[in-house]
Scaffold this motif. Structure first.
Motif, short mmCIF file in Angstrom:
data_model
loop_
_atom_site.label_atom_id
_atom_site.label_comp_id
_atom_site.label_asym_id
_atom_site.label_seq_id
_atom_site.Cartn_x
_atom_site.Cartn_y
_atom_site.Cartn_z
N ILE A 17 0.94 -1.11 0.10
CA ILE A 17 -0.08 0.11 -0.01
C ILE A 17 0.89 1.34 -0.08
CG2 ILE A 17 -1.47 1.34 1.47
CD1 ILE A 17 -2.87 -1.34 2.19
N LEU A 18 1.77 1.38 0.82
CA LEU A 18 2.88 2.30 0.85
C LEU A 18 3.53 2.62 -0.50
CD1 LEU A 18 4.70 2.25 4.27
CD2 LEU A 18 3.01 3.80 3.63
N MET A 19 3.82 1.43 -1.31
CA MET A 19 4.54 1.65 -2.49
C MET A 19 3.74 2.18 -3.59
SD MET A 19 7.85 1.31 -2.21
CE MET A 19 8.41 1.30 -3.97
N GLY A 20 2.41 1.57 -3.54
CA GLY A 20 1.33 2.02 -4.60
C GLY A 20 1.10 3.64 -4.19
N LEU A 21 0.96 4.12 -3.03
CA LEU A 21 0.67 5.42 -2.84
C LEU A 21 1.96 6.32 -3.34
CD1 LEU A 21 -0.80 5.30 0.66
CD2 LEU A 21 -1.96 6.15 -1.37
N LEU A 22 3.16 5.67 -3.03
CA LEU A 22 4.20 6.35 -3.51
C LEU A 22 4.37 6.37 -5.16
CD1 LEU A 22 7.24 7.68 -2.80
CD2 LEU A 22 8.01 5.38 -3.37
N LEU A 23 4.00 5.33 -6.01
CA LEU A 23 4.09 5.39 -7.10
C LEU A 23 2.86 6.52 -7.80
CD1 LEU A 23 4.81 1.64 -7.96
CD2 LEU A 23 6.15 3.62 -8.49
N ILE A 24 1.83 6.30 -7.22
CA ILE A 24 0.71 7.19 -7.62
C ILE A 24 0.90 8.53 -7.43
CG2 ILE A 24 -1.54 8.05 -7.19
CD1 ILE A 24 -2.38 4.97 -6.70
N ALA A 25 1.55 8.94 -6.36
CA ALA A 25 2.12 10.45 -6.32
C ALA A 25 3.00 10.69 -6.84
CB ALA A 25 2.80 10.39 -4.61
#
Length: 60
Positions: A17-25
């Motif tokens: 989830i953290l990596m997904g948020l980072l990539l979307i940001a």
């Protein structure tokens, strides 16, 4: 305290989830051109995999 299968899946879900948020940001704020669409799509894919990991808790 030992780590069982559910703990490992919970930690993996949190990291995904953290990596997904980072990539979307990154896709939204850093790369505003065509590359941003790719970063955001991969971030959504990370969310999908995290959802599967969360669904597997207690079943594996």
């Amino acid at each position: 305290m030992g780590m069982n299968k559910n703990t490992v899946l919970a930690i993996a879900t949190f990291i995904m989830i953290l990596m997904g948020l980072l990539l979307i940001a990154l896709g939204v704020y850093r790369y505003a051109d065509v590359a941003g669409w790719g970063f955001s799509a991969v971030g959504v894919g990370f969310f999908a995999i995290a959802w599967v990991f969360n669904a597997l808790k207690g079943r594996v």
